[in-house]
Enzyme design. Structure first.
Site, PDB file in Angstrom:
ATOM      1  N   GLU A 260      -7.979 -33.284  26.311  1.00 22.20           N
ATOM      2  CA  GLU A 260      -7.777 -34.624  25.760  1.00 22.20           C
ATOM      3  C   GLU A 260      -6.338 -34.795  25.286  1.00 22.20           C
ATOM      4  O   GLU A 260      -5.862 -33.971  24.498  1.00 22.20           O
ATOM      5  CB  GLU A 260      -8.761 -34.881  24.615  1.00 22.20           C
ATOM      6  CG  GLU A 260     -10.207 -34.897  25.084  1.00 22.20           C
ATOM      7  CD  GLU A 260     -11.201 -35.268  23.985  1.00 22.20           C
ATOM      8  OE1 GLU A 260     -10.766 -35.497  22.831  1.00 22.20           O
ATOM      9  OE2 GLU A 260     -12.406 -35.350  24.279  1.00 22.20           O
ATOM     10  N   HIS A 278     -12.786 -41.044  23.746  1.00 19.89           N
ATOM     11  CA  HIS A 278     -13.388 -40.360  22.597  1.00 19.89           C
ATOM     12  C   HIS A 278     -13.633 -41.349  21.448  1.00 19.89           C
ATOM     13  O   HIS A 278     -13.123 -41.200  20.332  1.00 19.89           O
ATOM     14  CB  HIS A 278     -12.481 -39.224  22.120  1.00 19.89           C
ATOM     15  CG  HIS A 278     -13.239 -38.157  21.377  1.00 19.89           C
ATOM     16  ND1 HIS A 278     -12.870 -36.834  21.387  1.00 19.89           N
ATOM     17  CD2 HIS A 278     -14.359 -38.211  20.600  1.00 19.89           C
ATOM     18  CE1 HIS A 278     -13.710 -36.127  20.652  1.00 19.89           C
ATOM     19  NE2 HIS A 278     -14.628 -36.944  20.162  1.00 19.89           N
TER      20      HIS A 278
END
Length: 527
Positions: A260, A278
């Protein structure tokens, strides 16, 4: 003088406002790891979400650090072990984002089935492509939920309201608990082969990493849809991409990624993928709940010395107690052995502590054992503080007894686990030199140290079995560090436990199973 708090990333204003009267707060949402390291020695408390990593280097540089707080559930971005060694409590806020994560899961499922993002982009670009976005109804479909913790259960309730059939896989959940949520409990193989939609709600551990893999995808129902709002790494992203391209998977939705921000843009940009950055906990309500919970916990610590929501508090209390620590380690390792060799869903645990010494520490020994038993199977991260509570929430019945000293060992710890298919008792003690020993597994006596890696196998008692096993291990360059043999009688069943310097991987197990006398074999890891 007020204690100083560093907040090195973006966080809810609710939290800052709630704490500002009692603490001196330095809000630096753009701080880099280098900048944190340079100033952390000036602060008593650090509060982070998921972006900032509190490493051992930062912890060791925090000479005045008294408390580390995670505004959220997971603490995988905090080196808890390093904090424990320093005597610094690590505090999190489990449960605050349950509804937010649940609703985001449902949003992704509906978006995936009705092509909402793709249709929105198409219409805004001036197109009218009704036939291109023919969707799929949820009604009558089967949803498979991997992980029936708080979020998984809430997803189940909402799926039922859409008229879906709900099946679930969770080794910690009893049938009675699953029935309360109208979930049909099943094994993993049935779930992946029977589900039209699969959603994951489990922690990321060595056991759950890539739980959806290339080999798994081959067993999936044709046209299945996969949703991951839990943790990056649970899904092999390349394998899912291949499944989408082959048509085996009709759609996938991701809120979390192995890396990420994600760099696998081929997956993100796939026309059958719905992707969000997210956002599972990103609601005003969730952030406010977390802010209120964390504020109360920090103030309780400051004014009353309470450590609520701490993932390492009891561990801190006993970790340096040389009398208690070896028994905590023993209990946890017995739990680990149980977790790795028993099949089926855990139903009941019975713990027996023999001798007056252990009676004083029954609660923490119980916590240590349950930590070992469920640490790789449950979420949030399991520790001595929350293991008993999480086990209870999972419907696991735990009984404990204090008994007189054993005839052989003055202090002895024994744990029996009953699953829906078998039961097993394991006993152990700590010797005068503080060395732990597993003294019995089922009906078999043993004297083996629970350390490193264990190879455990049951076989027919015949000459030459050990030499065959040794030969196989030698062929894979696996060194034997210790050995314990036990049998029920000459020519009857026998059990052998071997300490090995290296992990015995599945390919070695496959070779060992070719030894005709061996009936069952297990590789046990303590790391």
């Amino acid at each position: 003088m007020k204690k100083r708090i560093l907040i090195p990333e973006e966080i809810s204003s609710h939290l800052i406002n709630n704490l500002s009267a009692d603490f001196s707060i330095d809000y630096q949402p753009k701080f880099t790891a280098k900048e944190i390291l340079e100033v952390i020695g000036n602060y008593n408390i650090v509060i982070v979400r998921s972006k900032t990593k509190i490493t051992s280097e930062i912890i060791n540089a925090g000479k005045n650090l008294e408390l580390i707080c995670r505004a959220g559930t997971g603490v995988d971005n905090i080196d808890v072990e390093a904090a424990t060694r320093r005597g610094i409590p690590v505090m999190n806020t489990p449960g605050g984002n349950t509804i937010a994560a649940t609703e985001h899961t449902m949003a992704l499922i509906l978006s995936l089935c009705r092509h909402v993002p793709q249709a929105n982009i198409s219409l805004k670009s001036g197109k009218w492509e009704r036939s291109k976005f023919n969707g799929t109804e949820l009604y009558g479909k089967t949803i498979g939920i991997i992980g029936l913790g708080k979020i998984g259960r809430e997803v189940a309730l909402r799926a039922k309201s859409f008229g879906m059939s709900v099946i679930g896989y969770d080794p910690l959940i009893s049938k009675e608990v699953a029935d309360q949520f109208e979930v049909e409990l099943c094994d993993y193989e049935k779930l992946i082969s029977s589900s039209d939609i699969i959603t994951l709600h489990i922690p990321l551990t060595d056991d759950t990493k890539n739980i959806i893999s290339a080999s798994t995808i081959n067993k999936l129902k044709d046209g299945v849809k996969i949703i991951n709002c839990a943790r990056g790494g649970l899904v092999d992203e390349k394998a899912v991409l291949d499944g989408l391209n082959s048509g085996k998977i009709s759609g996938a939705a991701f809120d979390v990624y192995t890396e990420e921000p994600p760099k696998n843009l081929e997956l993100i940009n796939h026309p059958k993928v719905v992707a969000t950055p997210h956002l599972g906990a990103s609601t005003e309500e969730a952030q406010e709940k977390i802010a209120i919970q964390l504020t109360e916990q920090i103030k309780a610590w400051l004014y009353n010395g309470k450590l609520e929501g701490c993932v390492n508090a009891i561990n801190l209390k006993y970790i340096n107690d040389e009398k208690v620590k070896p028994f905590l380690e023993l209990a946890e390792k017995i739990g680990i052995i149980h977790s790795q060799i028993l099949k089926g869903n855990f139903v009941k645990v019975m713990l027996n502590c023999y001798g007056s010494f252990l009676s004083k520490y029954l609660y923490v020994i119980k916590a240590a054992y349950l930590k070992g038993l469920i640490q790789n199977l449950a979420s949030p991260p399991i520790n001595y503080i929350n293991s008993i509570l999480i086990a209870s929430e999972m419907g696991l019945s735990v009984e404990e007894k204090i008994l007189p000293a054993d005839k052989i060992y003055s202090t002895l710890f024994s744990a029996t686990v009953v699953t829906n298919s078998e039961s097993l008792t394991i006993s152990g003690t700590v010797m005068l030199n503080n060395n732990s020993l597993i003294t019995a597994i089922g009906d078999y006596h043993s004297e083996i140290k629970p350390e490193g890696n264990l190879l455990l196998y049951y076989n027919q008692d015949k000459p030459g079995v050990l030499s065959k096993v040794s030969a196989v291990l030698a062929s894979f360059n696996i060194n034997i560090a210790g050995l314990s043999l036990s049998r029920l009688g000459k020519g009857l069943d026998a059990m052998t436990i071997i300490n090995t310097d290296e992990v015995v991987e599945q390919n070695v197990i496959n070779e060992l199973m070719k030894v005709e006398e061996i009936r069952k074999i297990y590789s046990i890891r303590f790391s």
